[in-house]
Write a protein that holds these residues in place. Structure first.
Motif, short mmCIF file in Angstrom:
data_model
loop_
_atom_site.label_atom_id
_atom_site.label_comp_id
_atom_site.label_asym_id
_atom_site.label_seq_id
_atom_site.Cartn_x
_atom_site.Cartn_y
_atom_site.Cartn_z
N SER A 17 0.82 -1.22 0.00
CA SER A 17 0.00 0.00 0.00
C SER A 17 0.85 1.26 0.00
O SER A 17 0.34 2.34 -0.29
N VAL A 217 -3.18 -3.71 8.76
CA VAL A 217 -4.43 -4.07 8.09
C VAL A 217 -5.62 -3.48 8.85
O VAL A 217 -6.55 -2.95 8.22
N ARG A 218 -5.59 -3.55 10.17
CA ARG A 218 -6.69 -2.96 10.95
C ARG A 218 -6.78 -1.45 10.70
O ARG A 218 -7.89 -0.90 10.59
N ASP A 219 -5.64 -0.78 10.63
CA ASP A 219 -5.63 0.66 10.37
C ASP A 219 -6.23 0.97 9.00
O ASP A 219 -7.01 1.92 8.85
N LEU A 220 -5.86 0.19 8.01
CA LEU A 220 -6.38 0.42 6.66
C LEU A 220 -7.88 0.15 6.60
O LEU A 220 -8.63 0.91 5.97
N HIS A 221 -8.32 -0.91 7.25
CA HIS A 221 -9.76 -1.19 7.27
C HIS A 221 -10.51 -0.05 7.97
O HIS A 221 -11.58 0.37 7.52
N GLY A 222 -9.93 0.44 9.05
CA GLY A 222 -10.56 1.56 9.75
C GLY A 222 -10.62 2.82 8.92
O GLY A 222 -11.50 3.66 9.12
N VAL A 225 -10.20 1.24 3.64
CA VAL A 225 -9.58 0.41 2.60
C VAL A 225 -9.91 -1.04 2.91
O VAL A 225 -9.11 -1.80 3.44
N SER A 226 -11.12 -1.43 2.57
CA SER A 226 -11.62 -2.77 2.93
C SER A 226 -10.93 -3.89 2.16
O SER A 226 -11.00 -5.05 2.55
N SER A 227 -10.27 -3.55 1.05
CA SER A 227 -9.64 -4.58 0.22
C SER A 227 -8.31 -5.05 0.77
O SER A 227 -7.74 -6.03 0.30
N ALA A 228 -7.77 -4.37 1.78
CA ALA A 228 -6.46 -4.74 2.32
C ALA A 228 -6.53 -6.11 2.96
O ALA A 228 -7.45 -6.41 3.72
N ARG A 229 -5.55 -6.96 2.64
CA ARG A 229 -5.48 -8.28 3.23
C ARG A 229 -4.03 -8.74 3.22
O ARG A 229 -3.20 -8.24 2.43
#
Length: 295
Positions: A17, A217-222, A225-229
């Motif tokens: 990212s 990943v948790r930061d991006l989801h928050g 950015v739901s596609s982060a994995r």
């Protein structure tokens, strides 16, 4: 160090990212490891000139262009904790030939950039099939090819589930990333991680990197950015976890990574058992026929 005084397992966490596609890692890897020039082929379909991992490309920065609304990459998400400054998650939009500008709502696209490398698998099939012992596991739990022992048989090439290891045309021997074994033995970062200007490539103790990746990943989801994995971090996956894992912004296949990699040698023990059983049955049948003819 572990509790028993042994070196802890080392690895890479590559956060795609924040990769800007500068290819500094490719250059640093070549310079430090004296990897030959790989042709720099013009692929005509991408700004990526090295194309893929190989014997002469131990780090490869992929450029993946997608016709996606820029909202999917949510610019403005900051760097991983400890980074020197804010960097957007994605790339800006550009006006393409024959397309309206991004401001018109058409012609938007994004670049997904990812610096790929050998995964240094926990269960490494390349090591399993090497007949000379040229491939070995180091005290840092990384997988290294000893070029002075490799006989060029090539068994390791199809054994790798990621298509990483390759034979060099000039000598036929197998080559791949060593995770800069010579550098980490002296307490230094691998050359690629040292050269990365955005900390997209992070080196350290594997357990610590996995914790850091989970937080990222948790930061991006928050941030939306739901596609982060994560890819390759799971110790229970088909290769029992990788020593080099990734944060992706799309499906693994988009980056040219297998979605469900498996150890290609996992069935060898049962195959040998079946072959041995079949050989015994044939031997018993032949002996029985011989005895019958004698009588």
């Amino acid at each position: 160090m572990t509790a028993d005084g042994q070196p802890s397992r080392k690895g890479f966490f590559t956060d795609t990212s924040v990769c800007i596609g500068c290819k500094a890692c490719e250059v640093a890897c070549k310079e430090w490891n004296m990897v030959p020039e790989d042709g720099l082929d013009f692929l005509a379909s991408s700004f990526d000139n090295s194309g893929r991992l190989g014997a002469d490309t131990w780090r490869h920065v992929a450029f993946i262009e997608q016709r996606e609304p820029l909202g999917h990459q949510d610019a403005g998400v900051g760097r991983p904790e400890g980074g020197p400054g804010p960097v957007d998650v994605g790339m800006p939009s550009f006006e393409l030939p024959g397309q309206r500008s991004a401001a018109d709502g058409a012609g938007d696209f994004r670049w997904l950039m990812s610096s790929d490398v050998c995964k240094h698998c926990t269960s490494a099939a390349c090591l399993d099939v090497c007949p000379t012992g040229a491939i070995f596991r180091t005290e840092f739990d990384t997988v290294v090819v000893q070029e002075d022992i490799c006989n060029g048989c090539g068994y390791c090439v199809p054994a790798c589930p990621y298509g990483v290891i390759d034979r060099r045309e000039v000598d036929g021997r197998a080559w791949k990333c060593t995770l800069c074994y010579d550098r980490i033995g002296e307490g230094l970062e691998p050359a690629c991680a040292k050269a990365c200007p955005t900390d997209s490539i992070q080196f350290g103790d594997l357990d610590e990197l996995r914790e850091r990746a989970d937080r990222r990943v948790r930061d991006l989801h928050g941030a939306g950015v739901s596609s982060a994995r994560l890819y390759g971090e799971d110790p229970d996956d088909g290769v029992d976890g990788a020593g080099a894992f990734f944060l992706l912004l799309d499906e693994p296949e988009v980056y040219g990574l297998p979605p469900d990699p498996v150890v290609t040698t996992r069935d060898l023990p049962s195959m040998w058992r079946h072959a041995g059983t079949a050989a015994l049955v044939l031997l018993a049948g032949a002996a029985s026929a011989f005895v019958g003819r004698r009588s």
